[in-house]
Design a protein around this motif. Sequence first.
Motif, PDB file in Angstrom:
ATOM      1  N   LEU A  64       0.330  10.213 -11.123  1.00  0.00           N
ATOM      2  CA  LEU A  64      -0.493  10.317  -9.932  1.00  0.00           C
ATOM      3  C   LEU A  64      -0.087   9.149  -9.045  1.00  0.00           C
ATOM      4  CD1 LEU A  64      -2.906  11.986  -8.892  1.00  0.00           C
ATOM      5  CD2 LEU A  64      -4.408  10.308  -9.935  1.00  0.00           C
ATOM      6  N   LEU A  65       0.359   9.461  -7.835  1.00  0.00           N
ATOM      7  CA  LEU A  65       0.839   8.391  -6.956  1.00  0.00           C
ATOM      8  C   LEU A  65      -0.254   8.004  -5.966  1.00  0.00           C
ATOM      9  CD1 LEU A  65       4.381   9.838  -6.195  1.00  0.00           C
ATOM     10  CD2 LEU A  65       3.836   7.953  -7.754  1.00  0.00           C
ATOM     11  N   LEU A  66      -0.739   6.798  -6.087  1.00  0.00           N
ATOM     12  CA  LEU A  66      -1.759   6.290  -5.178  1.00  0.00           C
ATOM     13  C   LEU A  66      -1.141   5.160  -4.347  1.00  0.00           C
ATOM     14  CD1 LEU A  66      -4.771   6.407  -7.660  1.00  0.00           C
ATOM     15  CD2 LEU A  66      -4.382   7.867  -5.666  1.00  0.00           C
ATOM     16  N   PRO A  67      -1.838   4.711  -3.283  1.00  0.00           N
ATOM     17  CA  PRO A  67      -1.248   3.692  -2.418  1.00  0.00           C
ATOM     18  C   PRO A  67      -0.671   2.520  -3.203  1.00  0.00           C
ATOM     19  CG  PRO A  67      -3.217   4.524  -1.399  1.00  0.00           C
ATOM     20  CD  PRO A  67      -3.133   5.179  -2.755  1.00  0.00           C
ATOM     21  N   SER A  68       0.530   2.137  -2.858  1.00  0.00           N
ATOM     22  CA  SER A  68       1.344   1.053  -3.429  1.00  0.00           C
ATOM     23  C   SER A  68       2.269   1.562  -4.552  1.00  0.00           C
ATOM     24  CB  SER A  68       0.512  -0.132  -3.933  1.00  0.00           C
ATOM     25  OG  SER A  68       0.002   0.111  -5.218  1.00  0.00           O
ATOM     26  N   ASP A  69       2.021   2.759  -5.088  1.00  0.00           N
ATOM     27  CA  ASP A  69       2.910   3.284  -6.130  1.00  0.00           C
ATOM     28  C   ASP A  69       4.265   3.667  -5.542  1.00  0.00           C
ATOM     29  OD1 ASP A  69       1.102   2.931  -8.165  1.00  0.00           O
ATOM     30  OD2 ASP A  69       0.256   4.943  -7.991  1.00  0.00           O
ATOM     31  N   PHE A  70       5.281   3.486  -6.373  1.00  0.00           N
ATOM     32  CA  PHE A  70       6.660   3.708  -5.952  1.00  0.00           C
ATOM     33  C   PHE A  70       7.169   5.008  -6.554  1.00  0.00           C
ATOM     34  CE2 PHE A  70      11.275   3.071  -6.096  1.00  0.00           C
ATOM     35  CZ  PHE A  70      11.528   2.497  -4.858  1.00  0.00           C
ATOM     36  N   VAL A  71       8.024   5.703  -5.832  1.00  0.00           N
ATOM     37  CA  VAL A  71       8.585   6.946  -6.377  1.00  0.00           C
ATOM     38  C   VAL A  71      10.084   7.031  -6.131  1.00  0.00           C
ATOM     39  CG1 VAL A  71       8.091   8.333  -4.318  1.00  0.00           C
ATOM     40  CG2 VAL A  71       8.288   9.452  -6.522  1.00  0.00           C
ATOM     41  N   GLY A  72      10.801   7.536  -7.110  1.00  0.00           N
ATOM     42  CA  GLY A  72      12.234   7.748  -6.979  1.00  0.00           C
ATOM     43  C   GLY A  72      13.046   6.720  -7.729  1.00  0.00           C
ATOM     44  N   ARG A  73      14.149   7.169  -8.308  1.00  0.00           N
ATOM     45  CA  ARG A  73      15.042   6.250  -9.010  1.00  0.00           C
ATOM     46  C   ARG A  73      16.222   5.939  -8.117  1.00  0.00           C
ATOM     47  NH1 ARG A  73      15.972   6.765 -15.439  1.00  0.00           N
ATOM     48  NH2 ARG A  73      17.479   5.156 -14.901  1.00  0.00           N
ATOM     49  N   HIS A  74      16.460   4.652  -7.924  1.00  0.00           N
ATOM     50  CA  HIS A  74      17.564   4.232  -7.061  1.00  0.00           C
ATOM     51  C   HIS A  74      18.906   4.663  -7.628  1.00  0.00           C
ATOM     52  CE1 HIS A  74      18.826   0.878  -9.714  1.00  0.00           C
ATOM     53  NE2 HIS A  74      17.586   1.002 -10.140  1.00  0.00           N
ATOM     54  N   ASP A  75      18.990   4.836  -8.967  1.00  0.00           N
ATOM     55  CA  ASP A  75      20.266   5.108  -9.611  1.00  0.00           C
ATOM     56  C   ASP A  75      20.431   6.575 -10.022  1.00  0.00           C
ATOM     57  OD1 ASP A  75      18.313   5.047 -11.522  1.00  0.00           O
ATOM     58  OD2 ASP A  75      19.428   3.864 -12.971  1.00  0.00           O
ATOM     59  N   ARG A  76      19.621   7.469  -9.479  1.00  0.00           N
ATOM     60  CA  ARG A  76      19.751   8.893  -9.779  1.00  0.00           C
ATOM     61  C   ARG A  76      19.806   9.668  -8.478  1.00  0.00           C
ATOM     62  NH1 ARG A  76      17.640   9.977 -15.046  1.00  0.00           N
ATOM     63  NH2 ARG A  76      19.023   8.705 -16.315  1.00  0.00           N
ATOM     64  N   ASP A  77      20.665  10.649  -8.394  1.00  0.00           N
ATOM     65  CA  ASP A  77      20.732  11.358  -7.116  1.00  0.00           C
ATOM     66  C   ASP A  77      19.955  12.674  -7.082  1.00  0.00           C
ATOM     67  OD1 ASP A  77      22.445  12.723  -8.655  1.00  0.00           O
ATOM     68  OD2 ASP A  77      24.257  12.255  -7.515  1.00  0.00           O
ATOM     69  N   THR A  78      19.239  12.972  -8.174  1.00  0.00           N
ATOM     70  CA  THR A  78      18.330  14.119  -8.102  1.00  0.00           C
ATOM     71  C   THR A  78      16.952  13.722  -8.623  1.00  0.00           C
ATOM     72  OG1 THR A  78      19.053  14.864 -10.282  1.00  0.00           O
ATOM     73  CG2 THR A  78      20.128  15.879  -8.387  1.00  0.00           C
ATOM     74  N   ALA A  79      15.932  14.433  -8.142  1.00  0.00           N
ATOM     75  CA  ALA A  79      14.556  14.146  -8.539  1.00  0.00           C
ATOM     76  C   ALA A  79      14.280  14.712  -9.927  1.00  0.00           C
ATOM     77  CB  ALA A  79      13.582  14.737  -7.533  1.00  0.00           C
ATOM     78  N   ALA A  80      13.649  13.940 -10.791  1.00  0.00           N
ATOM     79  CA  ALA A  80      13.350  14.398 -12.148  1.00  0.00           C
ATOM     80  C   ALA A  80      12.035  15.167 -12.206  1.00  0.00           C
ATOM     81  CB  ALA A  80      13.307  13.207 -13.101  1.00  0.00           C
ATOM     82  N   TYR A  81      11.229  15.042 -11.174  1.00  0.00           N
ATOM     83  CA  TYR A  81       9.919  15.696 -11.159  1.00  0.00           C
ATOM     84  C   TYR A  81       9.673  16.320  -9.804  1.00  0.00           C
ATOM     85  CZ  TYR A  81       9.858  11.761 -14.354  1.00  0.00           C
ATOM     86  OH  TYR A  81      10.202  10.838 -15.290  1.00  0.00           O
ATOM     87  N   VAL A 101       3.940   4.926  -1.636  1.00  0.00           N
ATOM     88  CA  VAL A 101       2.802   5.569  -0.988  1.00  0.00           C
ATOM     89  C   VAL A 101       2.048   4.509  -0.183  1.00  0.00           C
ATOM     90  CG1 VAL A 101       0.606   6.759  -1.335  1.00  0.00           C
ATOM     91  CG2 VAL A 101       2.562   7.268  -2.824  1.00  0.00           C
ATOM     92  N   VAL A 102       1.846   4.766   1.089  1.00  0.00           N
ATOM     93  CA  VAL A 102       1.093   3.846   1.932  1.00  0.00           C
ATOM     94  C   VAL A 102      -0.379   4.247   1.946  1.00  0.00           C
ATOM     95  CG1 VAL A 102       0.792   2.931   4.273  1.00  0.00           C
ATOM     96  CG2 VAL A 102       3.088   3.408   3.392  1.00  0.00           C
ATOM     97  N   SER A 103      -0.623   5.538   2.136  1.00  0.00           N
ATOM     98  CA  SER A 103      -1.995   6.033   2.085  1.00  0.00           C
ATOM     99  C   SER A 103      -1.984   7.468   1.595  1.00  0.00           C
ATOM    100  CB  SER A 103      -2.636   5.967   3.472  1.00  0.00           C
ATOM    101  OG  SER A 103      -1.981   6.884   4.327  1.00  0.00           O
ATOM    102  N   GLY A 104      -3.097   7.901   1.018  1.00  0.00           N
ATOM    103  CA  GLY A 104      -3.184   9.242   0.492  1.00  0.00           C
ATOM    104  C   GLY A 104      -2.759   9.298  -0.960  1.00  0.00           C
ATOM    105  N   CYS A 105      -2.469  10.499  -1.446  1.00  0.00           N
ATOM    106  CA  CYS A 105      -2.238  10.706  -2.866  1.00  0.00           C
ATOM    107  C   CYS A 105      -1.241  11.831  -3.081  1.00  0.00           C
ATOM    108  CB  CYS A 105      -3.572  11.056  -3.530  1.00  0.00           C
ATOM    109  SG  CYS A 105      -3.460  11.524  -5.244  1.00  0.00           S
ATOM    110  N   ALA A 106      -0.289  11.619  -3.970  1.00  0.00           N
ATOM    111  CA  ALA A 106       0.677  12.661  -4.329  1.00  0.00           C
ATOM    112  C   ALA A 106       0.737  12.793  -5.836  1.00  0.00           C
ATOM    113  CB  ALA A 106       2.047  12.317  -3.762  1.00  0.00           C
ATOM    114  N   THR A 107       1.242  13.923  -6.312  1.00  0.00           N
ATOM    115  CA  THR A 107       1.314  14.146  -7.751  1.00  0.00           C
ATOM    116  C   THR A 107       2.762  14.342  -8.186  1.00  0.00           C
ATOM    117  OG1 THR A 107       1.143  16.549  -7.590  1.00  0.00           O
ATOM    118  CG2 THR A 107      -0.914  15.316  -7.700  1.00  0.00           C
TER     119      THR A 107
END
Lengths: 243, 243
Positions: B84-101, B63-69
């Motif tokens: 809660l994803l705020l700026p600088s938080d990372f999302v996604g697993r490099h070793d999984r091909d589907t989203a868990a959330y 996340v660069v700016s803003g907020c995601a859940t």
Amino acid sequence: MTRIDLQIAKAGCSACPIRHRAICASCEPTELDQLSEIKSYRTWRAGETILMEGANLPFVGSVVSGCATLTRSMEDGRVQMVGLLLPSDFVGRHDRDTAAYEVVAATDVTFCLFRRDEFRHLLSTTPHLMERMLQMSLDELDAARDWMILLGRKTAREKVATLLANILRRAASAGHPLRAELPLTRDAMASYLGLTIETVSRQVTALRKEGIIEMQGHRGITCADLSALLTAAGDDEDGATVA
Amino acid sequence: MTRIDLQIAKAGCSACPIRHRAICASCEPTELDQLSEIKSYRTWRAGETILMEGANLPFVGSVVSGCATLTRSMEDGRVQMVGLLLPSDFVGRHDRDTAAYEVVAATDVTFCLFRRDEFRHLLSTTPHLMERMLQMSLDELDAARDWMILLGRKTAREKVATLLANILRRAASAGHPLRAELPLTRDAMASYLGLTIETVSRQVTALRKEGIIEMQGHRGITCADLSALLTAAGDDEDGATVA
DNA sequence: CGTGCACTTGATCTAAGTCAACCCCAGTGG
DNA sequence: CCACTGGGGTTGACTTAGATCAAGTGCACG
């Protein structure tokens, strides 16, 4: 050192029961040797405190056998379990010098321990190890987040059913599919589930009276129909939600 | 591409607002160049779904700016926010091909995205990146476990106070210490806290009437005495518990 | 043969959920 | 310009799941 410890130490990593699931799972033989050099075994008796919250953390390591619990507590005494350590699970942060949680032996439990500074060094020079560490951390994070939906949204009945199903599932991988010895007291179960001991007791009784589970004493549990238990847990038959 | 995206893309990583806190924080200039080559920016409007649970996952990113859940839901519709994803938080697993959330934009939100397969490759060849990734995962795990004590043991009042304190604290690092714009609706707050929307509303009102916080409209919040808020949260003044 | 601990069971209480009405304000369209 | 609509939020009355308080039970151990 107990008798168990010596057995494993003699046998070496190749005969280790958690060799293919633990932090060392993807290590080459030479890497395994390096790990082996800094490892030691230690066993705690059921009920013993392994680490206090905030205590100095000289070791990190894996559960070889038995079960330990990770708990956080509030100043006024409220306690929440935040993790259940079963064989192959890893505990301790290589980059922190104090423990973030209290660690207590739920049953007699044996760890394969590494001195933290030596482990940290090995980690930074062994990509296989770092990669496995990352993978395990991400798995634990997923498990923690699964636990959040249980704590936030499930009913007492669903909570208890979920925990029992998880224990049966993990026990199944090492023996008979539908029978397990609970590694937790009612108190520990309550702490894990965000309930009181009385509510846990009532829900276990209810599941038993409905024929969804059978109990042998307080600790032995048998489940003839896992899908019935999973339905009571509020999960799909296929649903993950691993402890 | 929106106007915001172009701005950042032109400025490059050195001017990036999350340069020193995100996944790239410990990268050398040459490593940064490699990351830079596989990055792209994308912005979503508040309310848009970014990823569905179980969907194909072609990207990971920060996340660069803003907020995601981040939310998980049960078949019967119960929903629990798990991050809660705020700026600088990372999302996604490099070793999984589907989203868990499920990932949803809480406000307008801009991501710095990497193609998953390219990122995975870079990760395996860049120890600095892997190390940072591990560190961030472990931090997230600690945060998730802190959230577990909130979900399992805190009262509605404590839950709401904890969330407000966390938002104020994270907002403080980028501006005035005691004032913030809530990035979440009451509904999203309820989902995060394992409460209903009505209970959240009542607790916010109660904290306001007691003078512990002041509201400017539904979203603006000011707190003159953070320690009073932390006391209401059931935490020590020094206590961590970061969202 | 107590004594103590883990657990169970019952009676009652309460925090939070549910259901329902209502407010406020921003758009929208007549 | 104003009535209408709809979404987010608040407030109130009532219900209820699970907590709390208080006895028990049953088994292990000195």
